[in-house]
Design an enzyme around this catalytic site. Structure first.
Site, PDB file in Angstrom:
ATOM      1  N   LYS A 240      -0.057   7.075  -1.805  1.00 53.01           N
ATOM      2  CA  LYS A 240       0.079   8.438  -1.271  1.00 53.01           C
ATOM      3  C   LYS A 240       1.313   9.151  -1.816  1.00 53.01           C
ATOM      4  O   LYS A 240       1.380  10.361  -1.808  1.00 53.01           O
ATOM      5  CB  LYS A 240       0.041   8.454   0.258  1.00 53.01           C
ATOM      6  CG  LYS A 240       1.043   7.584   0.968  1.00 53.01           C
ATOM      7  CD  LYS A 240       0.899   7.788   2.481  1.00 53.01           C
ATOM      8  CE  LYS A 240       0.555   6.519   3.230  1.00 53.01           C
ATOM      9  NZ  LYS A 240       1.593   5.495   3.230  1.00 53.01           N
TER      10      LYS A 240
ATOM     11  N   LYS B 144      10.550  -0.021  -5.709  1.00 51.76           N
ATOM     12  CA  LYS B 144      10.943   1.259  -5.107  1.00 51.76           C
ATOM     13  C   LYS B 144      12.408   1.597  -5.363  1.00 51.76           C
ATOM     14  O   LYS B 144      12.769   2.771  -5.416  1.00 51.76           O
ATOM     15  CB  LYS B 144      10.619   1.274  -3.611  1.00 51.76           C
ATOM     16  CG  LYS B 144       9.115   1.310  -3.359  1.00 51.76           C
ATOM     17  CD  LYS B 144       8.740   1.771  -1.961  1.00 51.76           C
ATOM     18  CE  LYS B 144       7.235   1.999  -1.870  1.00 51.76           C
ATOM     19  NZ  LYS B 144       6.744   2.336  -0.568  1.00 51.76           N
TER      20      LYS B 144
ATOM     21  N   LYS C  61      -1.727   0.815  -8.463  1.00 48.26           N
ATOM     22  CA  LYS C  61      -2.283   1.002  -7.119  1.00 48.26           C
ATOM     23  C   LYS C  61      -2.417   2.497  -6.769  1.00 48.26           C
ATOM     24  O   LYS C  61      -1.526   3.281  -7.120  1.00 48.26           O
ATOM     25  CB  LYS C  61      -1.319   0.326  -6.124  1.00 48.26           C
ATOM     26  CG  LYS C  61      -1.813   0.254  -4.714  1.00 48.26           C
ATOM     27  CD  LYS C  61      -0.755  -0.338  -3.787  1.00 48.26           C
ATOM     28  CE  LYS C  61       0.199   0.695  -3.259  1.00 48.26           C
ATOM     29  NZ  LYS C  61       0.762   0.426  -1.939  1.00 48.26           N
TER      30      LYS C  61
HETATM   31  N1  AQP Z   1      -4.312   1.295  -2.952  1.00 49.69           N
HETATM   32  C1  AQP Z   1      -4.470   0.524  -1.900  1.00 49.69           C
HETATM   33  N2  AQP Z   1      -5.498  -0.346  -1.825  1.00 49.69           N
HETATM   34  C2  AQP Z   1      -5.678  -1.133  -0.733  1.00 49.69           C
HETATM   35  N3  AQP Z   1      -4.858  -1.107   0.341  1.00 49.69           N
HETATM   36  C3  AQP Z   1      -3.819  -0.252   0.314  1.00 49.69           C
HETATM   37  N4  AQP Z   1      -2.843   0.016   1.184  1.00 49.69           N
HETATM   38  C4  AQP Z   1      -2.037   0.989   0.693  1.00 49.69           C
HETATM   39  N5  AQP Z   1      -2.458   1.363  -0.516  1.00 49.69           N
HETATM   40  C5  AQP Z   1      -3.567   0.602  -0.792  1.00 49.69           C
HETATM   41  C6  AQP Z   1      -2.718  -0.634   2.468  1.00 49.69           C
HETATM   42  O1  AQP Z   1      -2.477   0.359   3.441  1.00 49.69           O
HETATM   43  C7  AQP Z   1      -1.627  -0.184   4.433  1.00 49.69           C
HETATM   44  C8  AQP Z   1      -0.510   0.761   4.740  1.00 49.69           C
HETATM   45  O2  AQP Z   1       0.303   0.976   3.640  1.00 49.69           O
HETATM   46  P1  AQP Z   1       1.641   1.814   3.829  1.00 49.69           P
HETATM   47  O3  AQP Z   1       1.339   3.234   3.968  1.00 49.69           O
HETATM   48  O4  AQP Z   1       2.446   1.244   4.923  1.00 49.69           O
HETATM   49  O5  AQP Z   1       2.460   1.542   2.559  1.00 49.69           O
HETATM   50  P2  AQP Z   1       2.035   1.344   1.099  1.00 49.69           P
HETATM   51  O6  AQP Z   1       1.315   0.051   0.917  1.00 49.69           O
HETATM   52  O7  AQP Z   1       3.287   1.497   0.306  1.00 49.69           O
HETATM   53  O8  AQP Z   1       1.012   2.541   0.857  1.00 49.69           O
HETATM   54  P3  AQP Z   1       1.178   3.713  -0.125  1.00 49.69           P
HETATM   55  O9  AQP Z   1      -0.011   4.604  -0.005  1.00 49.69           O
HETATM   56  O10 AQP Z   1       1.474   3.197  -1.499  1.00 49.69           O
HETATM   57  O11 AQP Z   1       2.424   4.464   0.498  1.00 49.69           O
HETATM   58  P4  AQP Z   1       3.736   4.959  -0.198  1.00 49.69           P
HETATM   59  O12 AQP Z   1       3.264   5.727  -1.400  1.00 49.69           O
HETATM   60  O13 AQP Z   1       4.417   5.814   0.832  1.00 49.69           O
HETATM   61  O14 AQP Z   1       4.535   3.743  -0.576  1.00 49.69           O
HETATM   62  C9  AQP Z   1      -1.173  -1.554   3.962  1.00 49.69           C
HETATM   63  O15 AQP Z   1      -1.962  -2.540   4.612  1.00 49.69           O
HETATM   64  C10 AQP Z   1      -1.480  -1.523   2.501  1.00 49.69           C
HETATM   65  O16 AQP Z   1      -1.757  -2.815   2.009  1.00 49.69           O
END
Ligand code: AQP
Length: 341
Positions: free
Chosen positions: A206, A120, A203
């Site tokens: 969002k 990041k 991955k």
């Molecule tokens: N693609 C994924 N597959 C499985 N699990 C996922 N998680 C996120 N993306 C996937 C799980 O969702 C939980 C919350 O995640 P988060 O929102 O705190 O942060 P993140 O993992 O960084 O999710 P994003 O969607 O990628 O958010 P941004 O884009 O804002 O960084 C966690 O349990 C994660 O494992």
């Protein structure tokens, strides 16, 4: 000395950093509901709004909207605020207070090795916020302020969970106590890593700039079907055995998504669709995804029409949470040697 006995307690959270994705749903929320309904653990689920401003500061109204929408997503997916404690992080101040202690326990070297920090902050670490660097210490505090014993997460959070265990162990060792549990990650199921629809090696996220790469929980039936139809695949038919998906990350991703939504194994999906071309398989997957997700997005929309009710649920959740977090913070302060009034 015998090992202390900790109440079996699950903690997990999601950032209100934009719309919920299918990855968040299958990798996290769906499993949160299963753990809640199993009744074997107390369950605490959290919108981590303090984390949501670490990558960038967002307009305040947007953060408020995203937090409420995430709460609606939890509720619509089956989190019951009577069975689970459902909270927004900043409304329970002990998270941030314990995080400060953990900032002083964690070592710079540990934090610098976190792959999420490296990903990041990219090539511009100097311009990244201190909050982004300290993110895993706050995450450790989120879990340990409840003496959380188990944390269901996706594969991407495994390293942060290891750091949580290191922080708990160092605190316990340095103060000669057995106060914090050594938390177990729970990384199970076929959807621990739902991949990007346009690149099966990345991955689903969002915050990806392209909306085509993900299914949002607020997408309507047409949008879901279109994104699945346009998902990247290869020209080969589906194999009959899992080994036939090796080196086919895009194909494997769609099979895993189907399996997670249908609650069957990936092999069962291949048994049913052996030899099918992706044109056909995508139609079946789109139908299944719409069937499973449409009721959730409809319920989210209904809940979002009444934001006062969402706020009331979160206020009540914070009150219940603080019955746990206040005594744990007070005891931590006593151990560290901070005067309390
Ligand atoms: N693609 C994924 N597959 C499985 N699990 C996922 N998680 C996120 N993306 C996937 C799980 O969702 C939980 C919350 O995640 P988060 O929102 O705190 O942060 P993140 O993992 O960084 O999710 P994003 O969607 O990628 O958010 P941004 O884009 O804002 O960084 C966690 O349990 C994660 O494992």
């Amino acid at each position: 000395m015998s090992d202390p006995v900790f109440t079996p307690r699950v903690f997990s959270g999601i950032q209100p950093s934009g719309g919920l994705t299918l990855g968040n749903y299958l990798g996290a929320i769906k499993r949160f509901v299963e753990m809640q309904d199993a009744g074997t653990h107390e369950t605490v689920y959290c919108m981590v709004d303090l984390h949501a401003i670490t990558a960038k500061l967002v307009p305040p109204a947007e953060l408020v909207h995203n937090t409420r929408e995430l709460c609606a997503g939890f509720l619509a997916s089956g989190i019951d605020p009577e069975k689970s404690i459902l909270i927004n992080q900043s409304q329970v101040p002990e998270h941030a207070q314990l995080a400060w202690i953990f900032n002083c326990v964690a070592r710079m070297g540990w934090m610098g090795r976190m792959t999420q920090w490296k990903d990041k902050s990219g090539k511009n670490a100097e311009a990244s916020s201190l909050g982004l660097f300290a993110y895993p210490a706050l995450m450790a505090a989120d879990i340990l302020i409840y003496h959380g014993t188990h944390v269901p997460v996706g594969e991407d959070q495994k390293q942060h969970l290891e750091l949580t265990r290191d922080i708990a162990a160092k605190f316990n060792h340095d103060y000669g106590v057995e106060f914090f549990p050594i938390t177990e990650p729970v990384i199970e199921g076929v959807a621990t890593r739902v991949m990007n629809l346009q690149d099966g090696t990345k991955k689903m996220s969002k915050s990806d700039p392209s909306d085509k790469t993900r299914i949002n929980m607020t997408d309507d039936a047409d949008a879901i079907a279109k994104k699945i139809r346009k998902a990247k695949t290869d020209p080969d038919p589906l194999p009959g055995e899992i080994a036939g998906l090796d080196a086919r990350p895009d194909a494997r991703n769609l099979v895993n998504i189907y399996a997670a939504l249908a609650e069957v194994s990936p092999q069962a999906v291949l048994d049913q669709h052996d030899g099918a071309l992706f044109g056909h398989f995508k139609l079946a997957l789109a139908d299944l995804a719409v069937e499973k997700l449409a009721p959730i997005s409809a319920e989210m929309a209904r809940l979002m029409d009444d934001p006062a009710e969402i706020d009331r649920i979160l206020t009540r959740g914070a009150e219940r949470a603080r019955e746990i977090t206040v005594p744990i913070l007070e005891r931590t302060y006593d151990i560290v040697g901070m005067l309390r009034s």
